[in-house]
Design a protein around this motif. Structure first.
Motif, PDB file in Angstrom:
ATOM      1  N   MET A  65      -3.118   7.328  -6.237  1.00  0.00           N
ATOM      2  CA  MET A  65      -3.132   6.053  -6.842  1.00  0.00           C
ATOM      3  C   MET A  65      -2.048   5.243  -6.007  1.00  0.00           C
ATOM      4  SD  MET A  65      -1.863   7.294 -10.737  1.00  0.00           S
ATOM      5  CE  MET A  65      -2.894   8.177 -11.767  1.00  0.00           C
ATOM      6  N   LEU A  66      -2.326   3.948  -6.062  1.00  0.00           N
ATOM      7  CA  LEU A  66      -1.625   2.997  -5.209  1.00  0.00           C
ATOM      8  C   LEU A  66      -1.186   1.758  -5.880  1.00  0.00           C
ATOM      9  CD1 LEU A  66      -4.695   4.058  -3.714  1.00  0.00           C
ATOM     10  CD2 LEU A  66      -3.289   3.303  -1.700  1.00  0.00           C
ATOM     11  N   SER A  67      -0.048   1.218  -5.343  1.00  0.00           N
ATOM     12  CA  SER A  67       0.331  -0.168  -5.710  1.00  0.00           C
ATOM     13  C   SER A  67       1.065  -0.956  -4.794  1.00  0.00           C
ATOM     14  CB  SER A  67       1.328  -0.113  -7.049  1.00  0.00           C
ATOM     15  OG  SER A  67       2.236   0.362  -6.963  1.00  0.00           O
ATOM     16  N   ASP A  68       1.329  -1.893  -4.936  1.00  0.00           N
ATOM     17  CA  ASP A  68       2.537  -2.919  -4.381  1.00  0.00           C
ATOM     18  C   ASP A  68       3.731  -2.729  -5.110  1.00  0.00           C
ATOM     19  OD1 ASP A  68       1.211  -4.047  -1.746  1.00  0.00           O
ATOM     20  OD2 ASP A  68      -0.089  -5.174  -3.084  1.00  0.00           O
ATOM     21  N   ASN A  69       4.881  -2.823  -4.258  1.00  0.00           N
ATOM     22  CA  ASN A  69       6.192  -2.790  -4.923  1.00  0.00           C
ATOM     23  C   ASN A  69       6.223  -3.757  -5.510  1.00  0.00           C
ATOM     24  OD1 ASN A  69       8.635  -1.246  -4.952  1.00  0.00           O
ATOM     25  ND2 ASN A  69       9.511  -2.812  -3.568  1.00  0.00           N
ATOM     26  N   PRO A  70       6.735  -3.791  -6.996  1.00  0.00           N
ATOM     27  CA  PRO A  70       6.830  -4.827  -7.940  1.00  0.00           C
ATOM     28  C   PRO A  70       7.947  -5.907  -7.209  1.00  0.00           C
ATOM     29  CG  PRO A  70       6.960  -2.720  -9.039  1.00  0.00           C
ATOM     30  CD  PRO A  70       6.919  -2.543  -7.734  1.00  0.00           C
ATOM     31  N   PRO A  71       7.646  -7.307  -7.283  1.00  0.00           N
ATOM     32  CA  PRO A  71       8.612  -8.131  -6.863  1.00  0.00           C
ATOM     33  C   PRO A  71       9.954  -7.999  -7.700  1.00  0.00           C
ATOM     34  CG  PRO A  71       6.654  -9.266  -7.472  1.00  0.00           C
ATOM     35  CD  PRO A  71       6.691  -7.733  -7.904  1.00  0.00           C
ATOM     36  N   GLY A  72      11.150  -8.155  -6.900  1.00  0.00           N
ATOM     37  CA  GLY A  72      12.521  -8.114  -7.555  1.00  0.00           C
ATOM     38  C   GLY A  72      13.039  -6.547  -7.324  1.00  0.00           C
ATOM     39  N   ILE A  73      12.344  -5.802  -6.856  1.00  0.00           N
ATOM     40  CA  ILE A  73      12.785  -4.415  -6.792  1.00  0.00           C
ATOM     41  C   ILE A  73      12.811  -4.199  -5.235  1.00  0.00           C
ATOM     42  CG2 ILE A  73      11.972  -1.860  -6.927  1.00  0.00           C
ATOM     43  CD1 ILE A  73      10.499  -2.663  -9.413  1.00  0.00           C
ATOM     44  N   GLU A  74      14.064  -3.117  -4.866  1.00  0.00           N
ATOM     45  CA  GLU A  74      14.393  -3.294  -3.573  1.00  0.00           C
ATOM     46  C   GLU A  74      13.028  -2.653  -2.725  1.00  0.00           C
ATOM     47  OE1 GLU A  74      17.136   0.297  -1.392  1.00  0.00           O
ATOM     48  OE2 GLU A  74      18.107  -0.955  -2.862  1.00  0.00           O
ATOM     49  N   PRO A  75      12.915  -3.164  -1.502  1.00  0.00           N
ATOM     50  CA  PRO A  75      11.633  -2.821  -0.840  1.00  0.00           C
ATOM     51  C   PRO A  75      11.731  -1.245  -0.567  1.00  0.00           C
ATOM     52  CG  PRO A  75      12.611  -4.743   0.292  1.00  0.00           C
ATOM     53  CD  PRO A  75      13.525  -4.257  -0.814  1.00  0.00           C
ATOM     54  N   ARG A  76      10.300  -0.587  -0.543  1.00  0.00           N
ATOM     55  CA  ARG A  76      10.257   0.671  -0.118  1.00  0.00           C
ATOM     56  C   ARG A  76      10.556   1.006   1.240  1.00  0.00           C
ATOM     57  NH1 ARG A  76       8.432   4.281  -4.649  1.00  0.00           N
ATOM     58  NH2 ARG A  76       8.667   2.599  -6.315  1.00  0.00           N
ATOM     59  N   VAL A  77      11.163   1.957   1.469  1.00  0.00           N
ATOM     60  CA  VAL A  77      11.174   2.604   2.749  1.00  0.00           C
ATOM     61  C   VAL A  77      10.275   3.507   3.153  1.00  0.00           C
ATOM     62  CG1 VAL A  77      12.785   3.391   4.568  1.00  0.00           C
ATOM     63  CG2 VAL A  77      13.674   1.735   2.806  1.00  0.00           C
ATOM     64  N   THR A  78       9.523   3.523   3.964  1.00  0.00           N
ATOM     65  CA  THR A  78       8.498   4.761   4.220  1.00  0.00           C
ATOM     66  C   THR A  78       9.245   5.787   5.157  1.00  0.00           C
ATOM     67  OG1 THR A  78       6.437   3.084   4.389  1.00  0.00           O
ATOM     68  CG2 THR A  78       6.372   5.351   5.407  1.00  0.00           C
ATOM     69  N   GLY A  79       9.095   6.920   4.427  1.00  0.00           N
ATOM     70  CA  GLY A  79       9.826   8.097   5.037  1.00  0.00           C
ATOM     71  C   GLY A  79       9.190   9.384   5.291  1.00  0.00           C
ATOM     72  N   GLY A 128       2.629   4.477   7.733  1.00  0.00           N
ATOM     73  CA  GLY A 128       3.824   5.314   7.596  1.00  0.00           C
ATOM     74  C   GLY A 128       3.592   6.511   6.827  1.00  0.00           C
ATOM     75  N   VAL A 129       2.340   6.766   6.163  1.00  0.00           N
ATOM     76  CA  VAL A 129       1.951   7.863   5.502  1.00  0.00           C
ATOM     77  C   VAL A 129       1.574   8.959   6.225  1.00  0.00           C
ATOM     78  CG1 VAL A 129       0.641   8.800   3.403  1.00  0.00           C
ATOM     79  CG2 VAL A 129       1.482   6.231   3.345  1.00  0.00           C
ATOM     80  N   THR A 130       2.357  10.189   6.027  1.00  0.00           N
ATOM     81  CA  THR A 130       1.987  11.487   6.643  1.00  0.00           C
ATOM     82  C   THR A 130       0.991  12.310   6.067  1.00  0.00           C
ATOM     83  OG1 THR A 130       4.409  11.353   7.402  1.00  0.00           O
ATOM     84  CG2 THR A 130       3.123  13.409   7.650  1.00  0.00           C
ATOM     85  N   TRP A 131       0.257  12.693   6.713  1.00  0.00           N
ATOM     86  CA  TRP A 131      -1.134  13.520   6.278  1.00  0.00           C
ATOM     87  C   TRP A 131      -0.879  14.926   6.916  1.00  0.00           C
ATOM     88  CZ3 TRP A 131      -4.179  11.384   2.511  1.00  0.00           C
ATOM     89  CH2 TRP A 131      -4.138  10.132   2.328  1.00  0.00           C
ATOM     90  N   SER A 132      -1.301  15.951   6.231  1.00  0.00           N
ATOM     91  CA  SER A 132      -1.339  17.384   6.783  1.00  0.00           C
ATOM     92  C   SER A 132      -2.832  17.744   6.391  1.00  0.00           C
ATOM     93  CB  SER A 132      -0.493  18.228   5.965  1.00  0.00           C
ATOM     94  OG  SER A 132      -0.726  19.493   6.679  1.00  0.00           O
ATOM     95  N   LEU A 133      -3.669  17.622   7.507  1.00  0.00           N
ATOM     96  CA  LEU A 133      -5.004  18.097   7.462  1.00  0.00           C
ATOM     97  C   LEU A 133      -5.265  19.408   7.932  1.00  0.00           C
ATOM     98  CD1 LEU A 133      -4.776  14.723   7.927  1.00  0.00           C
ATOM     99  CD2 LEU A 133      -7.128  15.092   8.584  1.00  0.00           C
ATOM    100  N   GLU A 134      -6.187  20.020   7.185  1.00  0.00           N
ATOM    101  CA  GLU A 134      -6.332  21.447   7.046  1.00  0.00           C
ATOM    102  C   GLU A 134      -7.866  21.891   6.997  1.00  0.00           C
ATOM    103  OE1 GLU A 134      -5.779  25.313   4.377  1.00  0.00           O
ATOM    104  OE2 GLU A 134      -3.908  23.995   4.887  1.00  0.00           O
TER     105      GLU A 134
END
Length: 139
Positions: A65-79, A128-134
């Motif tokens: 599932m995916l979405s954009d961060n709703p307006p007015g909410i603190e920006p997401r920090v990719t980690g 910035g999304v981390t993927w582990s492939l196996e």
């Protein structure tokens, strides 16, 4: 119980969807923009109405599932606090996906033989999304 990863972006979700469709051979099964939500829920300026409120990508029988961060909410920090793990039954496919993510992103651990898999690696994509492939020959 089923757990489904949910990725949230800061305005570039549509680009991420297109990218993941190509790299993961994924298909959009649902997509709703903020403009299609009840107006009272999120009063938006016109330039934000085409952002993604909610989307579902089907990836080999699983969902992301995916979405954009709703307006007015603190920006997401990719980690580094979330890694999406893909268990892939085709050596060619694992190499293709890893290469595509690494080309625009960053290789964290090269694809290599490990004690648990003939081929495994970790890569961070351009969002910035981390993927582990196996590689998993049992599937």
């Amino acid at each position: 119980m089923k757990i489904t990863p949910y990725l949230v972006f800061n305005g570039n979700c549509r680009e991420a969807i297109t990218y993941y469709e190509e790299v993961l051979d994924a298909k959009v099964s649902f997509l709703q923009t903020f403009a299609k939500t009840p107006e009272a829920a999120f009063p938006l300026p016109d330039d934000l109405k085409n952002l993604i409120f909610h989307a579902i990508l089907d990836v080999s029988g699983e969902s992301i599932m995916l979405s954009d961060n709703p307006p007015g909410i603190e920006p997401r920090v990719t980690g580094d606090n979330v890694t999406l793990a893909l268990s892939i039954s085709s050596m060619d496919r694992i190499k293709k996906i890893f290469s595509a993510f690494a080309k625009a992103g960053k290789c964290i651990v090269e694809l290599q033989k490990t004690f648990w898999s003939e081929c495994a690696g970790i890569v961070r994509d351009k969002f910035g999304v981390t993927w582990s492939l196996e590689y998993n020959s049992r599937k």
